[in-house]
Design a protein around this motif. Sequence first.
Motif, PDB file in Angstrom:
ATOM      1  N   ILE A  83     -37.163  36.855  22.914  1.00  0.00           N
ATOM      2  CA  ILE A  83     -38.256  36.263  23.679  1.00  0.00           C
ATOM      3  C   ILE A  83     -37.891  36.062  25.146  1.00  0.00           C
ATOM      4  O   ILE A  83     -38.694  36.366  26.033  1.00  0.00           O
ATOM      5  CB  ILE A  83     -38.703  34.916  23.066  1.00  0.00           C
ATOM      6  N   SER A  84     -36.683  35.562  25.406  1.00  0.00           N
ATOM      7  CA  SER A  84     -36.318  35.352  26.810  1.00  0.00           C
ATOM      8  C   SER A  84     -36.235  36.697  27.525  1.00  0.00           C
ATOM      9  O   SER A  84     -36.673  36.842  28.661  1.00  0.00           O
ATOM     10  CB  SER A  84     -35.008  34.573  26.947  1.00  0.00           C
ATOM     11  N   GLY A  85     -35.705  37.703  26.827  1.00  0.00           N
ATOM     12  CA  GLY A  85     -35.620  39.044  27.400  1.00  0.00           C
ATOM     13  C   GLY A  85     -37.008  39.588  27.694  1.00  0.00           C
ATOM     14  O   GLY A  85     -37.273  40.092  28.797  1.00  0.00           O
ATOM     15  N   TYR A  86     -37.883  39.472  26.717  1.00  0.00           N
ATOM     16  CA  TYR A  86     -39.243  39.981  26.901  1.00  0.00           C
ATOM     17  C   TYR A  86     -39.941  39.261  28.056  1.00  0.00           C
ATOM     18  O   TYR A  86     -40.533  39.889  28.931  1.00  0.00           O
ATOM     19  CB  TYR A  86     -40.054  39.825  25.608  1.00  0.00           C
ATOM     20  N   LEU A  87     -39.870  37.933  28.065  1.00  0.00           N
ATOM     21  CA  LEU A  87     -40.589  37.156  29.091  1.00  0.00           C
ATOM     22  C   LEU A  87     -40.062  37.434  30.495  1.00  0.00           C
ATOM     23  O   LEU A  87     -40.826  37.459  31.459  1.00  0.00           O
ATOM     24  CB  LEU A  87     -40.483  35.652  28.795  1.00  0.00           C
ATOM     25  N   GLN A  88     -38.758  37.645  30.600  1.00  0.00           N
ATOM     26  CA  GLN A  88     -38.170  37.754  31.934  1.00  0.00           C
ATOM     27  C   GLN A  88     -38.100  39.185  32.453  1.00  0.00           C
ATOM     28  O   GLN A  88     -38.033  39.403  33.653  1.00  0.00           O
ATOM     29  CB  GLN A  88     -36.776  37.125  31.936  1.00  0.00           C
ATOM     30  N   LEU A  89     -38.123  40.164  31.536  1.00  0.00           N
ATOM     31  CA  LEU A  89     -37.819  41.531  31.962  1.00  0.00           C
ATOM     32  C   LEU A  89     -38.951  42.531  31.731  1.00  0.00           C
ATOM     33  O   LEU A  89     -38.756  43.720  31.895  1.00  0.00           O
ATOM     34  CB  LEU A  89     -36.557  42.037  31.246  1.00  0.00           C
ATOM     35  N   ARG A  90     -40.101  42.061  31.353  1.00  0.00           N
ATOM     36  CA  ARG A  90     -41.200  42.991  31.053  1.00  0.00           C
ATOM     37  C   ARG A  90     -42.125  43.085  32.269  1.00  0.00           C
ATOM     38  O   ARG A  90     -42.926  42.162  32.525  1.00  0.00           O
ATOM     39  CB  ARG A  90     -41.951  42.478  29.824  1.00  0.00           C
ATOM     40  N   PRO A  91     -42.038  44.167  33.023  1.00  0.00           N
ATOM     41  CA  PRO A  91     -42.839  44.246  34.256  1.00  0.00           C
ATOM     42  C   PRO A  91     -44.343  44.211  33.984  1.00  0.00           C
ATOM     43  O   PRO A  91     -45.107  43.713  34.810  1.00  0.00           O
ATOM     44  CB  PRO A  91     -42.447  45.596  34.865  1.00  0.00           C
ATOM     45  N   GLN A  92     -44.764  44.742  32.829  1.00  0.00           N
ATOM     46  CA  GLN A  92     -46.205  44.820  32.529  1.00  0.00           C
ATOM     47  C   GLN A  92     -46.807  43.477  32.156  1.00  0.00           C
ATOM     48  O   GLN A  92     -48.030  43.346  32.070  1.00  0.00           O
ATOM     49  CB  GLN A  92     -46.444  45.782  31.351  1.00  0.00           C
ATOM     50  N   LEU A  93     -45.947  42.489  31.909  1.00  0.00           N
ATOM     51  CA  LEU A  93     -46.442  41.172  31.497  1.00  0.00           C
ATOM     52  C   LEU A  93     -47.069  40.466  32.703  1.00  0.00           C
ATOM     53  O   LEU A  93     -46.415  40.263  33.725  1.00  0.00           O
ATOM     54  CB  LEU A  93     -45.289  40.351  30.908  1.00  0.00           C
TER      55      LEU A  93
END
Length: 200
Positions: A99-109
């Motif tokens: 989750i932390s990876g997804y939230l912090q590293l997903r440019p499309q978010l």
Amino acid sequence: MSHSVLFRDIAFFTSAADESGLPPSRGEVAIAGRSNAGKSSAINALAQRHRLAFVSKTPGRTQQINFFSLGAERFLVDLPGYGYAKVPLGMRNEWEQLISGYLQLRPQLRGLMVVMDIRHPMKDLDRQLLSWFESTGKPAHVLLAKADKFGRQQAVEQLRNTTKILAADFPGVSVQLFSAQSKTGIDEAEAVLNRWYAPD
Ligand code: GDP
């Protein structure tokens, strides 16, 4: 009530257990919350589909990131529920990484919605999530869900309390009342989502 344009073609798309499973995307909004906060009901109410988000609760999908397609390579992203007392430490670490990876590293978010039960908002893991996301500078919005559990006055009071806490600890994060049951706050939440999905 008329069907929202945003969610007209919403459909379950895929589940991702790790970073390699994330689909190509042109823009997405994530929705997160403690287990039982009312996240699935909120998604269903927003999409006006009765069972849509409950695919996220089927065995094997509860610890995954579930993608709902909105068409045109845009997604509503259902993050795994958190805060189960029983979850073993190893799983908690896995959840944190994913989750932390997804939230912090997903440019499309584009933005994060956090669903909290109006009776006990801003728990430790809610704060953890907001603080991970805060570093991105992207917008976050809190739904105080199950607002129907409170009378009007008590609900407004809790909204005021939470607004104050957010202003102090997570400035810029907005908050509203929401109830999937009484359909409170759907238009307000949808307006936020529309803003986030709108192309720059
Ligand atoms: P999730 O685990 O966060 O996805 O939560 P669910 O959407 O499954 O809801 C958890 C429980 O809260 C269920 O028993 C729901 O029926 C109940 N619930 C969800 N939304 C509401 C609401 O707006 N009002 C009330 N009174 N109960 C709700």
